[in-house]
Design a protein around this motif. Structure first.
Motif, mmCIF file in Angstrom:
data_model
loop_
_atom_site.group_PDB
_atom_site.id
_atom_site.type_symbol
_atom_site.label_atom_id
_atom_site.label_comp_id
_atom_site.label_asym_id
_atom_site.label_seq_id
_atom_site.Cartn_x
_atom_site.Cartn_y
_atom_site.Cartn_z
ATOM 1 N N HIS A 1 0.891 -1.595 -0.449
ATOM 2 C CA HIS A 1 -0.418 -0.141 -0.067
ATOM 3 C C HIS A 1 1.109 1.158 -0.478
ATOM 4 C CE1 HIS A 1 -4.045 -1.805 0.177
ATOM 5 N NE2 HIS A 1 -3.955 -2.411 0.642
ATOM 6 N N ARG B 1 1.474 3.887 -2.653
ATOM 7 C CA ARG B 1 0.706 4.365 -3.469
ATOM 8 C C ARG B 1 1.004 5.728 -2.920
ATOM 9 N NH1 ARG B 1 -5.306 2.985 -4.118
ATOM 10 N NH2 ARG B 1 -5.178 0.859 -3.703
ATOM 11 N N HIS C 1 -9.447 3.995 -2.685
ATOM 12 C CA HIS C 1 -9.235 3.751 -0.936
ATOM 13 C C HIS C 1 -9.368 2.678 0.047
ATOM 14 C CE1 HIS C 1 -6.204 6.942 -2.528
ATOM 15 N NE2 HIS C 1 -7.082 7.664 -3.607
#
Length: 326
Positions: free
Chosen positions: A174, A177, A256
């Motif tokens: 993650h 991102r 998200h």
């Protein structure tokens, strides 16, 4: 039990033999009739007749027995090595005769790539021949060079692959991102390219056209393994597909993960690792961030849950139910 059915190697001393040998060591001797149940003790010279009384058996010192067995083992190993050398000598001229048959030697099922340069070159060669797809798992590595010219070269290579009508599927943690280099890479690519993220991913994996894969072969990633074995390739593809379906889209349309009760997805991932007892360094490595960033998130999590110590934080994580929500 007959002597024929009782035969076994010295290194495979049976329960009956062990029991009798231990008894002989405790008592100092055994009557000769006692070894009828375990003739292996005589076969392997763990007991021997006493000089003054041939009907009495005395044990050989365990130290002496062990050294003797180890010497026998070493002699067997040396014998196998000599046998292997004889086989090599026998087959060496045959291998020369068969050197013209390259059908199976040009593309071995497994090949060690002995440097990062060779690994990069092998991946680029595979991509240059590829026509279908690349499946890639790219965990965060703080030692990877992200100079502009390196990024430009990677984008150029990927775009040429996409321009041939192929597709790219990539998995990251993650944290990618929020990495500028990752966003820049995908913003400049056109074609069938997708990227998704997970809290944690496996070690690096690159699969080209489902025919060749590249995985690390050392902890520092200085060595890589090129894999062309169909069964292993199928296993890697299956692993990738399962992770892909669990991952959250990042490109081309970013999704998200939701925040639940003030706890972000990243904080939930950190909470799970804290409960498992991992150190700050372990947490940072597994989630793809530096240690300082990991500690900032741990502090925010502690503040959110009202914790004043590391031990209390673990307890409050368990009581809060945030891991169940995740």
């Amino acid at each position: 039990m007959t002597p024929k059915t009782h035969r076994h190697g010295a290194e495979e001393l049976c329960d009956a033999g062990l029991e009798l040998y231990a008894r002989a060591l405790r008592e100092g001797h055994l009557p000769s009739t006692a070894v009828a149940a375990a003739p292996c003790l005589l076969d392997h010279d763990l007991l021997h007749p006493a000089v003054e009384d041939l009907d009495r058996l005395e044990p050989v010192s365990p130290t002496v027995a062990l050294q003797r067995l180890l010497r026998s083992s070493e002699e067997r190993v040396a014998g196998e090595r000599r046998r292997g050398q004889r086989l090599a000598d026998t087959f060496e001229p045959l291998i020369r005769l068969g050197a013209g048959d390259t059908a199976h030697t040009d593309t071995p099922a497994l090949r060690i790539l002995s440097s990062k340069r060779r690994t990069t070159q092998a991946i680029e060669d595979a991509m240059a021949k590829g026509r279908r797809e690349i499946l890639a798992i790219q965990p965060y590595d703080s030692h990877v060079t992200r100079r502009p010219e390196v990024l430009e070269g990677a984008i150029k290579r990927d775009q040429e692959f996409l321009d041939r009508g192929a597709r790219v599927r990539a998995l990251y943690q993650h944290t990618a991102r929020h990495a500028g280099y990752a966003r820049a890479r995908y913003e400049q690519l056109t074609g069938d390219v997708e990227a998704r993220t997970l809290d944690e991913v496996t070690d690096r994996l690159i699969i080209v056209d489902r025919t060749v894969a590249f995985i690390p072969a050392s902890t520092d990633r200085s060595l890589a393994l090129e894999v062309r074995h169909p069964a292993l390739i199928a296993y890697f593809v299956n692993t990738f597909d399962r992770l892909w379906h669990l991952a959250t889209p990042m490109h081309p349309q970013a999704v998200h993960p939701p925040t639940l009760n003030g706890i972000t997805p990243r904080q939930r991932a950190i909470a799970a690792l804290l409960v498992e007892g991992h150190t700050d360094t372990d947490i940072a490595d597994r989630l793809g961030m530096n240690v300082r960033t990991a500690r900032v998130h741990i502090a925010k999590l502690a503040t959110t849950l009202g914790s004043e110590s590391r031990a209390q934080l673990g307890y409050l994580i368990g009581q809060s139910g945030i891991l169940d929500q995740g």
